[in-house]
Enzyme design. Structure first.
Site, short mmCIF file in Angstrom:
data_model
loop_
_atom_site.label_atom_id
_atom_site.label_comp_id
_atom_site.label_asym_id
_atom_site.label_seq_id
_atom_site.Cartn_x
_atom_site.Cartn_y
_atom_site.Cartn_z
N LEU A 139 11.62 -22.66 0.40
CA LEU A 139 10.63 -21.82 -0.30
C LEU A 139 11.00 -20.36 -0.11
CD1 LEU A 139 7.37 -23.46 1.08
CD2 LEU A 139 8.23 -23.71 -1.25
N HIS A 140 10.98 -19.59 -1.17
CA HIS A 140 11.21 -18.15 -0.98
C HIS A 140 10.56 -17.29 -2.06
CE1 HIS A 140 14.31 -19.20 -3.88
NE2 HIS A 140 14.32 -17.93 -4.23
N ARG A 141 9.96 -17.91 -3.08
CA ARG A 141 9.41 -17.10 -4.18
C ARG A 141 8.17 -16.35 -3.73
NH1 ARG A 141 12.65 -17.36 -8.00
NH2 ARG A 141 13.76 -19.31 -8.26
#
Ligand code: UD1
Length: 374
Positions: free
Chosen positions: A204-206
């Protein structure tokens, strides 16, 4: 004179897209230069990929580093302008949808150097995503739109792009995946972690998932719930790690690692029960591997991974534990058209065909047949 390509890359997802194009262009005897903008600079987001994918070290590194979107884009533009200006390149080739992509597109277009966009035409229709803006601007400026899927062709046509500039080449990331599978298995990374095929892998990075504390906490709670039943491995992007620490999230039972190298990640994904992600590339990779993918987003610019693949959009993180229990691996993964390991060669053929009649006559590697337009 051989055709000269100047590739501009900058962030992690660019590197697996560059590798097959570089290889195919080298086989055709083209002259090539790699410019790394330095958007990603940590070894495990950048240098490890060049090693795993056998891409030669960049000829130029612009070392732009992190910053706001405007700062990052402006720094790339300023530092790239003289490099393109002096390069004598026939084509500037840009990849994907990161800030480095749009910055390079603006510079090439203003210098009047032909611009090719690999992975053109993807649309989430969500302008709150910075990548969507990067995609639209890059495609509007590009002279050659190299698309990974038929929906991308349709999106470009609908925006009025001329047919002569659109070339459906297939998915270059899939070239890299297929090329790397044996090496990925040989890493033994899953064994080192001591996990079996019940494990769930998370990336996850958004901003939409990691920048809002409430959202991040709700995801963390769901992951801890899943970790009561099976191993949950979470290789966290540096910005995600920072946000997790700021939010004081309790990821009980979840094994949080730093970013993992390309081959290790492929080994993890191939052997997983399921993958939870917000990455575009991971949606495609799990489709090819036949691994269930739960995408924590409201939309995707890669609809083919849903209609033909293993992907499913999940807007409510509280539903994740139930979904993870229910999903099953696909016995016979499908590969969308053109996701066949030869997209890099088709990119190079399209570049040559759009350069000059002479360039097309260059001898070289066996050529895959073109995919007819519809
Ligand atoms: C970028 C891309 C995104 C892509 C992602 C893959 C844009 C708008 N976003 O997001 O599309 O999916 O890469 O990883 O281009 N940082 C480090 N080390 C680095 C690079 C960044 O610690 O080597 C940290 C810094 O705190 C930085 C933050 O990560 O401010 C964000 O980096 P940035 O390149 O702006 O965007 P990503 O989130 O990586």
């Amino acid at each position: 004179m051989p055709v000269k390509l100047l590739h501009v890359v900058g962030a992690r997802p660019n590197f697996p897209k560059l590798a097959p194009v570089f290889r195919a262009a080298a086989a055709e005897g083209l002259t090539q230069q790699i410019v790394h903008t330095g958007q990603h600079y940590d070894a495990d987001l950048s240098a490890s990929f060049f090693g795993d994918l056998a891409i030669p070290a960049p000829d130029v590194n612009l070392s732009v580093g992190s910053g706001t979107h405007a700062q990052q884009t402006a720094r790339v533009m300023e530092r790239l302008e003289p490099v393109i200006g002096e390069s004598g390149a026939d084509w500037v080739v840009v990849y994907g949808d990161v800030n480095s992509t749009v910055a390079a597109a603006l510079v090439a277009a203003k210098l009047g150097v032909r611009l090719a966009h690999v992975e053109a035409g993807l649309r989430s229709h969500d302008r709150t995503m910075p990548e969507e803006i990067n995609r639209i601007v890059t495609d509007r400026l590009a002279d050659l739109l190299l698309t990974p899927s038929r929906d991308a062709d349709a999106a470009l046509r609908a925006e009025g792009e001329p047919e002569s500039e659109i070339a459906f080449v297939g998915n270059v990331m899939v070239d890299t995946l297929l090329h790397s599978l044996t090496a990925a298995r040989n890493t033994g990374f899953r064994k080192q972690l001591g996990i079996d095929d019940s494990a769930v892998i998370v990336t996850l990075h958004r901003p939409s998932n990691v920048d809002a504390c409430d959202r991040l906490r709700s995801i963390a709670t769901a992951l801890s719930e899943i970790a009561k039943e099976r191993p949950v491995i979470f290789p966290a992007h540096p910005r995600t790690a920072e946000r997790l620490a700021q939010a004081g999230t309790d990821l009980k039972g979840v094994r949080v690692l730093g970013p993992v190298a390309y081959l290790n990640m492929l080994d993890l994904m191939e052997g997983a029960h399921a993958v939870i992600t917000d990455s575009g590339g991971v949606q495609e990779e799990t489709t090819v591997l036949g691994v269930p993918c739960l995408t924590l987003r409201e939309n995707t610019e890669r609809p083919v991974t849903i209609t033909q693949g293993t992907n499913r959009l999940v807007s409510d993180p509280t539903t994740l534990p139930g979904l993870v229990r229910r999903v099953r691996r696909s016995a016979t993964p499908t590969r969308p058209e053109g996701w066949d390991g030869h997209a890099g060669q088709r990119v190079v053929q399209a570049l040559l065909a759009h350069t000059s009649p002479k360039a097309e006559l260059l001898a070289g590697a066996p050529r895959p047949s073109p995919i007819p337009s519809r």
